[in-house]
Design an enzyme around this catalytic site. Structure first.
Site, short mmCIF file in Angstrom:
data_model
loop_
_atom_site.label_atom_id
_atom_site.label_comp_id
_atom_site.label_asym_id
_atom_site.label_seq_id
_atom_site.Cartn_x
_atom_site.Cartn_y
_atom_site.Cartn_z
NE ARG A 15 -11.28 11.66 -8.95
CZ ARG A 15 -11.27 11.26 -7.68
NH1 ARG A 15 -10.49 10.26 -7.31
NH2 ARG A 15 -12.04 11.82 -6.78
CE LYS A 75 -15.64 12.93 -4.30
NZ LYS A 75 -14.55 12.63 -3.34
CE1 TYR A 94 -12.49 5.42 -3.49
CE2 TYR A 94 -12.48 6.92 -5.35
CZ TYR A 94 -11.85 5.99 -4.55
OH TYR A 94 -10.55 5.64 -4.84
CG HIS A 96 -15.81 8.43 1.50
ND1 HIS A 96 -14.83 7.79 2.23
CD2 HIS A 96 -15.31 8.61 0.26
CE1 HIS A 96 -13.77 7.60 1.46
NE2 HIS A 96 -14.03 8.08 0.25
CD GLU A 118 -16.45 4.40 0.50
OE1 GLU A 118 -16.28 4.47 -0.74
OE2 GLU A 118 -17.55 4.64 1.04
CB ILE A 178 -0.12 4.04 0.37
CG1 ILE A 178 -0.72 2.73 0.88
CG2 ILE A 178 -0.10 4.12 -1.15
CD1 ILE A 178 -0.29 1.50 0.24
CB SER A 220 6.71 8.62 14.48
OG SER A 220 5.80 9.63 14.82
CG ASP A 270 -8.21 12.34 3.63
OD1 ASP A 270 -7.21 12.37 4.37
OD2 ASP A 270 -8.46 11.38 2.88
CB ALA A 299 -9.75 17.71 1.52
N1 LIG Z 1 -5.47 14.76 0.73
C1 LIG Z 1 -5.74 13.85 -0.18
O1 LIG Z 1 -6.10 14.16 -1.31
C2 LIG Z 1 -5.53 12.42 0.15
C3 LIG Z 1 -5.52 11.45 -0.87
C4 LIG Z 1 -5.27 10.12 -0.51
C5 LIG Z 1 -5.07 9.77 0.82
N2 LIG Z 1 -5.13 10.74 1.79
C6 LIG Z 1 -4.90 10.47 3.23
O2 LIG Z 1 -3.52 10.26 3.49
C7 LIG Z 1 -3.40 9.59 4.73
C8 LIG Z 1 -2.39 8.46 4.64
O3 LIG Z 1 -2.93 7.44 3.80
P1 LIG Z 1 -2.12 6.09 3.49
O4 LIG Z 1 -2.89 5.41 2.41
O5 LIG Z 1 -0.69 6.37 3.30
O6 LIG Z 1 -2.33 5.30 4.86
P2 LIG Z 1 -1.48 4.02 5.33
O7 LIG Z 1 -2.35 3.30 6.31
O8 LIG Z 1 -0.91 3.29 4.18
O9 LIG Z 1 -0.23 4.66 6.12
C9 LIG Z 1 -0.36 5.37 7.32
C10 LIG Z 1 0.93 5.21 8.10
O10 LIG Z 1 0.85 6.10 9.22
C11 LIG Z 1 1.57 5.47 10.27
N3 LIG Z 1 1.30 6.13 11.55
C12 LIG Z 1 0.23 6.01 12.37
N4 LIG Z 1 0.40 6.77 13.46
C13 LIG Z 1 1.60 7.41 13.32
C14 LIG Z 1 2.34 8.33 14.11
N5 LIG Z 1 1.89 8.74 15.28
N6 LIG Z 1 3.53 8.77 13.63
C15 LIG Z 1 4.01 8.35 12.45
N7 LIG Z 1 3.36 7.46 11.67
C16 LIG Z 1 2.17 7.00 12.10
C17 LIG Z 1 1.11 4.02 10.18
O11 LIG Z 1 1.97 3.15 10.89
C18 LIG Z 1 1.16 3.80 8.67
O12 LIG Z 1 2.39 3.30 8.24
C19 LIG Z 1 -4.83 9.14 5.08
O13 LIG Z 1 -5.38 10.03 6.01
C20 LIG Z 1 -5.54 9.24 3.78
O14 LIG Z 1 -6.95 9.40 3.95
C21 LIG Z 1 -5.37 12.04 1.47
#
Ligand SMILES: NC(=O)c1ccc[n+]([C@@H]2O[C@H](COP(=O)([O-])OP(=O)(O)OC[C@H]3O[C@@H](n4cnc5c(N)ncnc54)[C@H](O)[C@@H]3O)[C@@H](O)[C@H]2O)c1
Length: 370
Positions: A15, A75, A94, A96, A118, A178, A220, A270, A299
Site C-alpha cells: 500500500r 505501516k 498506523y 499500534h 488507529e 463492520i 451469540s 489480529d 492477520a
Molecule cells: N485479519 C485482518 O486482516 C483484519 C482486518 C481488519 C479488521 N480485523 C479484525 O476484525 C475484528 C472485527 O473488527 P470490526 O471492525 O468488525 O469490529 P466491530 O467492533 O465493528 O464489531 C465487532 C462485533 O463483535 C461483537 N461481539 C463481541 N463479542 C461477541 C461475542 N461473544 N459473540 C458475538 N459477537 C460479539 C460486537 O458486539 C460487535 O458487533 C477485529 O478484531 C479487527 O481487528 C482483522
C-alpha cells in the site's frame, strides 16, 4: 506544508499513503508533495501519475524524510527509518504502539509528532481510520472462504450460492460489526444462506431490518454456537471487544463436531482470534487444517488487495491530512477532537494513555502539548 511519502519497506507491504488524486488535492491547496520513486507501484499507481498530479519524485527514502515536515505512511516505521525521522517531524501513519516497546522508545527519542491512524476517534467512539480495513477484510473473508470451500483447496466442495435444485451453502458469521456486516452482504449477494450472531441485541435488530431475506440473526452464546457450527459450510470470526483479546467462541472440542471440509476464516486473528485453534498465518501460506477443518487466519488480509486497500484507506486519511497541512498539527488538533485523539507521542512525551500504560511510561494529556 512540505509533505513526504516514502515507499513502504515493511515486508510484503504494497500500500501507499497517498494516491495521485490525494497528491493533486494537496498541490492544489498550495502544499509541496514529495513522493519516493515507485512508492505507488505496488498499488498500481505509477510515477507518471504522481508527476501529472504536481508531485515531485525523489529517488531515495533518505531524501523524502530529509525534506518533509509531514511524513504520510501506511505501516509503522521500521528499524532503518528510526534514524531518518527528524525532531518535530509529523509522522501520520498506523503505529499500534502498544504492541512494540522498541518502536515506542524510538519515537520518544527522536522527538517526532506521532499521529496514529488507529486512535483517531469520532465522538461516537468509532475509529474512522480503522473502518476501511475492516470493510476490506470483511468482504474478502467471503471471497477467501468460497475459494477454500472448493475441493481442490481441500474444502467440502460446495458453491456458496448453490444452483436451481441445489440449496445454497450455509455461512455463519460470529460478530455483526463492520467486518461481519460486510461479510454478510457479500455472502448474501452470492446467494448463500447466512446467519449473523452477536451479543448486542440492538445491533441484531438493526441488521435484521437492513439485511436481505437470506440473512438471519441469532444471539451469540455458547449453546447456540455449539449447535450452529455443526451445520455450516463457512464460519467467519468477526468479533471484537475493544482493547481486549478476542473471546474464544469456537473451542477445540467443538471442532470434532464440525463436518470435514468446513472452512473457518478468523478475521479476528489480529486480536488473538475467536477460534481456539487459530494461529496467525500469512498470504504466502494462508491456511492449515486441524481435524479436516480448514483454517484461514491471515492477520493482514487487506495486504492481498493493495489497490483497493490503498484507495479505501486514503479516502479516510486524506481529509485529516488536508487539515494538518492547512493549519499545522497544533491548530488542526485543537480544532478537531478526532485528530487530537490521534496524537500518541509529541516531542518525546507519551500523550495517549493506553501507550503509557502498556510500558509504564509517564503520561501527559495531549491538550497540554497544544
Ligand atoms: N485479519 C485482518 O486482516 C483484519 C482486518 C481488519 C479488521 N480485523 C479484525 O476484525 C475484528 C472485527 O473488527 P470490526 O471492525 O468488525 O469490529 P466491530 O467492533 O465493528 O464489531 C465487532 C462485533 O463483535 C461483537 N461481539 C463481541 N463479542 C461477541 C461475542 N461473544 N459473540 C458475538 N459477537 C460479539 C460486537 O458486539 C460487535 O458487533 C477485529 O478484531 C479487527 O481487528 C482483522
Amino acid at each position: 506544508m512540505i509533505i513526504g511519502v516514502p515507499q513502504e519497506i515493511k515486508n510484503n507491504e504494497n500500500r501507499v499513503a497517498l494516491t495521485p488524486a490525494g497528491a493533486a488535492e494537496l498541490v492544489k491547496r498550495g502544499h509541496e508533495v514529495y513522493i519516493q520513486t515507485a512508492a505507488g507501484t505496488g498499488s498500481g499507481f505509477n510515477d507518471e501519475d504522481y508527476l501529472a498530479a504536481g508531485a515531485v519524485l525523489l529517488p531515495s527514502i533518505e531524501e523524502v524524510y530529509g525534506i518533509a515536515e509531514m511524513i504520510m505512511k501506511v505501516k509503522e516505521p521500521v528499524d532503518p527509518e528510526y534514524q531518518l525521522i527528524k525532531k518535530g517531524q509529523i509522522i501520520y501513519t498506523y503505529f499500534h504502539f502498544a504492541s512494540s516497546e522498541k518502536l515506542t522508545k524510538a519515537m520518544i527519542e527522536n522527538g517526532s509528532i506521532c499521529l496514529a491512524y488507529e486512535t483517531v476517534e469520532l465522538d461516537d467512539r468509532s475509529l474512522p481510520l480503522l473502518v476501511p480495513m475492516s470493510e476490506v477484510a470483511g468482504r474478502m473473508s467471503v471471497q477467501e472462504g468460497a475459494k477454500y470451500l472448493e475441493k481442490t483447496f481441500g474444502g467440502y466442495g460446495v458453491l456458496l450460492g448453490g444452483v436451481p435444485g441445489v440449496p445454497p451453502a450455509k455461512v455463519l458469521i460470529l460478530g455483526g460489526g463492520i467486518v461481519g456486516t460486510e461479510a454478510a452482504k457479500m455472502a448474501a449477494g452470492l446467494g448463500a444462506d447466512v446467519t449473523i450472531m452477536d451479543i448486542n441485541l440492538k445491533r441484531l435488530r438493526y441488521l435484521d431490518d437492513i439485511m436481505p431475506a437470506n440473512v438471519k440473526t441469532m444471539m451469540s452464546n455458547d449453546y447456540n454456537i455449539r449447535e450452529m457450527v455443526q451445520t455450516h459450510d463457512l464460519i467467519i470470526g468477526a468479533v471484537l471487544i475493544a482493547g481486549a483479546r478476542a473471546p474464544r467462541l469456537l473451542t477445540r472440542d467443538m471442532l470434532k463436531t464440525i463436518r470435514p471440509g468446513t472452512v473457518l476464516v478468523d478475521v479476528a486473528v489480529d486480536q488473538g482470534g475467536c477460534f481456539e485453534t487459530t494461529t496467525p498465518t500469512t498470504h504466502a501460506d494462508p491456511t492449515f487444517t486441524i481435524d479436516d477443518v480448514i483454517h484461514y487466519c491471515v492477520a493482514n488480509m487487506p495486504g492481498a488487495v493493495p489497490r483497493t486497500s490503498t484507495i479505501a484507506l486514503t479516502n479516510s486519511t486524506l481529509p485529516y491530512a488536508l487539515q494538518i497541512a492547512e493549519k499545522g498539527w497544533k491548530n488542526a488538533c485543537s480544532d478537531s477532537r478526532p485528530l487530537l485523539k490521534g496524537l500518541n507521542i509529541v516531542h518525546g512525551k507519551v500523550v495517549y494513555q493506553g501507550v503509557a500504560e502498556a510500558f509504564h511510561l509517564p503520561f501527559e494529556k495531549a491538550e497540554s502539548q497544544l
